[in-house]
Design a protein around this motif. Structure first.
Motif, short mmCIF file in Angstrom:
data_model
loop_
_atom_site.label_atom_id
_atom_site.label_comp_id
_atom_site.label_asym_id
_atom_site.label_seq_id
_atom_site.Cartn_x
_atom_site.Cartn_y
_atom_site.Cartn_z
N GLU A 217 3.21 11.29 1.73
CA GLU A 217 3.67 12.61 1.16
C GLU A 217 3.45 13.61 2.58
OE1 GLU A 217 0.18 15.01 0.21
OE2 GLU A 217 -1.25 13.66 1.04
N ASN A 218 3.90 14.75 2.77
CA ASN A 218 4.02 15.65 3.70
C ASN A 218 2.97 16.82 3.57
OD1 ASN A 218 6.06 14.60 5.64
ND2 ASN A 218 7.44 15.12 4.17
N GLU A 219 2.92 17.42 2.37
CA GLU A 219 1.97 18.37 2.21
C GLU A 219 0.42 18.42 2.40
OE1 GLU A 219 2.95 20.56 -1.66
OE2 GLU A 219 5.06 20.40 -1.34
N ALA A 252 7.11 0.92 1.87
CA ALA A 252 6.94 2.27 2.14
C ALA A 252 7.78 2.85 3.22
CB ALA A 252 5.51 2.37 2.53
N GLU A 253 7.89 2.16 4.30
CA GLU A 253 8.68 2.52 5.44
C GLU A 253 10.21 2.86 5.14
OE1 GLU A 253 8.61 0.36 9.24
OE2 GLU A 253 10.17 2.01 10.06
N TYR A 266 1.57 12.14 6.14
CA TYR A 266 0.57 11.23 5.66
C TYR A 266 1.05 10.09 4.83
CZ TYR A 266 -1.64 15.89 6.38
OH TYR A 266 -2.20 17.20 7.01
N VAL A 267 0.24 9.09 5.25
CA VAL A 267 0.37 8.01 4.23
C VAL A 267 -0.98 7.47 3.74
CG1 VAL A 267 1.16 5.58 3.77
CG2 VAL A 267 2.63 7.01 5.29
N SER A 268 -1.53 7.91 2.45
CA SER A 268 -2.76 7.51 2.25
C SER A 268 -2.78 5.92 1.69
CB SER A 268 -3.20 8.43 1.20
OG SER A 268 -3.34 9.65 1.70
#
Ligand code: SF4
Length: 398
Positions: A217-219, A252-253, A266-268
């Protein structure tokens, strides 16, 4: 027949809506530029995408096994994991966990959208806040998402200003700048994260060997929604499972790069409830993050879909949204060309997962089978091939 009639009206209205055309043409230009730049900067992504297609193709055939493995590991990590065969089972599990009269903060989840999760929770007397900005706008407008990643892609800032004036009891003039509107949403939602009883999310990919959910996400809303409340519940389609943590990093990438996030903010990665061993090395659950972590892996037609030699490609989709920016029909209709998911993959999903053949037929026969989407798709999903196959199935099913 009314499905066809309604759909035809909806899609024709959309083609005459100048706002959609303008919003989409701006988004398409910037998407193409950004992704092309990102691939120039990180050229290994193209090769990695080929590897990811192989990972996803293999995983699609092993979904049940991978779900079982992930459940065992999540339980070892002190979480609770469930496999739901149907959407109803998933909703029942969630209802059992949530109960009623709860305050829930929710991250964007296409799987949740697929089964009407928010509406279901609200019907059960819960107060639910979508926390992704686009999704929040859609929720408050009483509308539905028009794009996988940018659900409010069709809503211009003037409409957002009017909406915020209504719900926040404060005057936002139509000429308000975007930063002011973003700040207003931030202020409005901030306290909800800390008041909430439950945070809900989906996941972009899950590694079965470690039971780790990746959320891109970015937010920053997903971090808060899954970190601040005492309980985290995740609903995940089984097609998101891959065998190993290494595979998940690759998925993911590739996902974020083709999703126009050159590098996401962000990557959680979440594998269990929060814990600490800081006092006498005794592992104690429920530190600063959630005390409870529940994961529901939902099948709902996915293992059946994996058995189809052509249509199974829909399971490889990373939900990056790249195909939508190439599609000439989507460019003038936005999410009206689709159902829960959009365009070609949306047609397969409607037929095989939602089991709505009329809706699937509407989408399948709107598709031009031009194949532009396949060129952009990192998974090289052959939409024209799937649509041809689907039309055959629709004709056979009458
Ligand atoms: S079909 Fe391909 S391009 Fe479209 S969202 Fe899925 S992975 Fe991305």
């Amino acid at each position: 027949m009314s499905v066809f009639k309604d759909y035809k009206k909806e899609i024709m209205d959309a083609t005459h809506n100048d706002r959609i055309r303008v919003a989409l043409s701006r988004a398409i230009t910037s998407y193409r530029k950004n992704v092309d730049n990102a691939l120039k900067r990180f050229p290994h992504t193209i090769k990695m995408a080929e590897e990811v297609r192989e990972i996803k193709a293999k995983a699609a055939g092993d979904m049940e096994k991978l779900a079982q493995q992930a459940c065992e590991v999540i339980e070892e990590n002190n979480g609770k994991a469930y496999i739901a065969k149907t959407s109803q089972e998933a909703l029942d599990i969630i209802t059992g966990l949530v109960g009623k009269d709860k305050l829930i903060v929710k991250g964007k989840s296409m799987t949740g959208e697929e089964i009407g999760l928010r509406e279901h929770l609200e019907e059960h007397g819960n107060e639910v806040y979508e926390t992704d900005l686009g999704e929040f706008i859609i929720q408050k407008l009483g509308s539905r998402p028009m794009h996988i990643l940018s659900p409010a892609i069709h809503v211009p800032r003037e409409d957002v200003a009017r909406l915020f004036s209504q719900i926040m009891k404060k005057d936002f003039p139509p000429e308000s700048d975007i930063a002011t509107l973003v700040g207003a949403a931030r202020d409005f939602l901030r306290e909800k994260y800390f008041q909430a009883d439950i945070g809900m999310s989906g996941a972009n990919v899950v590694s079965a060997d470690t039971g780790t959910l990746f959320m891109i996400e970015n937010e920053g809303n997903i971090r808060l929604a899954t970190g601040a409340p005492p309980v985290h519940i995740a609903l995940i389609g089984m097609e998101k499972l891959v065998p190993t943590l290494g595979d998940a990093f690759k998925v993911a990438e590739v996902s974020w790069r083709y999703a126009n996030y050159t590098i996401p903010a962000y990557v959680s990665m979440v594998s269990g409830p929060s814990k600490t061993g800081d006092i006498e090395k005794v592992t104690t659950y429920g530190a600063h993050g959630p005390k409870e972590f529940h994961v529901i892996f939902m099948d709902d037609g996915r293992t059946e879909l994996a058995k189809h030699p052509v249509l199974r490609q829909a399971l490889y989709c990373l939900r990056c949204g790249g195909c939508l920016y190439e599609c000439p029909v989507f460019a003038v209709t936005a999410g009206h060309f689709g159902d829960r998911y959009f365009a070609g993959v949306g047609a397969v999903w409607a037929a095989m997962v939602s089991k709505d053949m009329e809706k699937a037929a509407s989408i399948a026969y709107t598709c031009l089978t031009c194949g532009r989407c396949k060129v952009r798709c990192p998974m090289k999903i052959d939409v024209p091939e799937m649509i041809t196959e689907l039309r055959k199935l629709i004709a056979e099913s009458k």
